[in-house]
Write a protein that holds these residues in place. Structure first.
Motif, PDB file in Angstrom:
ATOM      1  N   UNK A  18       0.832  -1.199   0.000  1.00  0.00           N
ATOM      2  CA  UNK A  18       0.000   0.000   0.000  1.00  0.00           C
ATOM      3  C   UNK A  18       0.869   1.253   0.000  1.00  0.00           C
ATOM      4  N   UNK A  19       1.922   1.248   0.785  1.00  0.00           N
ATOM      5  CA  UNK A  19       2.817   2.396   0.851  1.00  0.00           C
ATOM      6  C   UNK A  19       3.447   2.667  -0.509  1.00  0.00           C
ATOM      7  N   UNK A  20       3.786   1.604  -1.225  1.00  0.00           N
ATOM      8  CA  UNK A  20       4.384   1.772  -2.546  1.00  0.00           C
ATOM      9  C   UNK A  20       3.382   2.353  -3.536  1.00  0.00           C
ATOM     10  N   UNK A  21       2.121   1.924  -3.418  1.00  0.00           N
ATOM     11  CA  UNK A  21       1.063   2.481  -4.269  1.00  0.00           C
ATOM     12  C   UNK A  21       0.897   3.969  -3.987  1.00  0.00           C
ATOM     13  N   UNK A  22       0.868   4.325  -2.708  1.00  0.00           N
ATOM     14  CA  UNK A  22       0.724   5.732  -2.318  1.00  0.00           C
ATOM     15  C   UNK A  22       1.853   6.571  -2.917  1.00  0.00           C
ATOM     16  N   UNK A  23       3.081   6.103  -2.778  1.00  0.00           N
ATOM     17  CA  UNK A  23       4.227   6.851  -3.296  1.00  0.00           C
ATOM     18  C   UNK A  23       4.128   7.036  -4.805  1.00  0.00           C
ATOM     19  N   UNK A  24       3.734   5.969  -5.500  1.00  0.00           N
ATOM     20  CA  UNK A  24       3.619   6.024  -6.960  1.00  0.00           C
ATOM     21  C   UNK A  24       2.535   7.006  -7.392  1.00  0.00           C
TER      22      UNK A  24
END
Length: 243
Positions: A128-134
């Motif tokens: 989820x954190x990676x999705x947010x950053x992207x």
């Protein structure tokens, strides 16, 4: 074990678990099939959908795998440990059928995710954190999702099923709402808030446009969740993968 999370490329489609490659719960509208019809090749349909979204919109997934050992080929495909998919709501036919829709015009829709058995809750939150950053990098203002509550177990019983919800929960092959939707409790724990309440399928939202403080807030929330998860027995995020 060290894990790396990378944007999903079409060339990496075969790395996804079998069910993830064949699941078209979100990607196809059951109404497009005549009664009694079935999908002869759902894997082809899923790959075609990914290709379309990537071509028109860009990366629409993240995939987690073990970091290659030092000295090995960095491009070598490692087994998938977890994945997450998301897309503009206009590209997700099933999203039009939920009673808590439509998805907000400024949001991207989180559709599905899963981790391999034995992986910790930390991996789901890292995805989820990676999705947010992207998405923040791409200027997206919010991430939304249709959650599945514990009460949806009632919909599996013909005696308690709500016929008005059938357009939203109609199965496609072996894809069904009880295994192809993300648990609402998990989404709440990841920082989402309910913007359209519903007994079975609330719509939840994670704001991404809080200014310069968004990153610290999200990271702090995820850190608290990871610490909490370490004190408990590992549990699924409501979206376990099937082999």
């Amino acid at each position: 074990m060290s894990v790396r999370i990378m944007p999903l490329r079409l060339e990496a489609f075969e790395q996804l678990p079998k069910h993830a490659r064949r699941c078209v719960f979100w990607e196809l509208d059951p109404a497009t099939l005549d009664a009694g019809d079935y999908l002869p090749d759902p894997e082809f349909e899923k790959e075609a959908w990914l290709s379309m979204v990537m071509l028109e919109w860009g990366s629409c997934g993240q995939i987690a795998s073990k970091t290659p050992a030092e000295g090995s080929d960095a491009d070598e495909d490692e087994p998938c440990l977890g994945y997450v998919l998301y897309a503009p709501p206009r590209a997700v036919p099933r999203a039009q059928r939920f009673p808590t829709g439509p998805v907000s015009a400024d949001a991207v829709l989180l559709t599905s995710m899963g981790v391999e058995p034995g992986q910790s809750d930390g991996l789901t939150h890292s995805l989820i954190s990676q999705v947010v950053s992207e998405l923040v990098r791409r200027g997206v203002r919010a991430l939304e999702a249709f959650g599945r509550t514990a009460d949806t177990a009632e919909l599996l019983d013909p005696d308690t099923a709500d016929p008005e919800l059938s357009p939203a929960i109609e199965a496609l092959g072996d894809c069904s709402f009880d295994q192809c939707m993300i648990g609402a409790d998990f989404l709440l724990g990841a920082g989402f808030t309910v913007v359209a309440p519903h007994r079975y399928f609330p719509r939840l939202r994670l704001e991404l446009d809080k200014g310069l403080g968004w990153k610290a807030e999200v990271e702090a929330a995820l850190e608290r969740l990871l610490k909490s998860a370490q004190l408990q027995e590992p549990v699924g995020a409501g979206a376990q993968l099937r082999g």
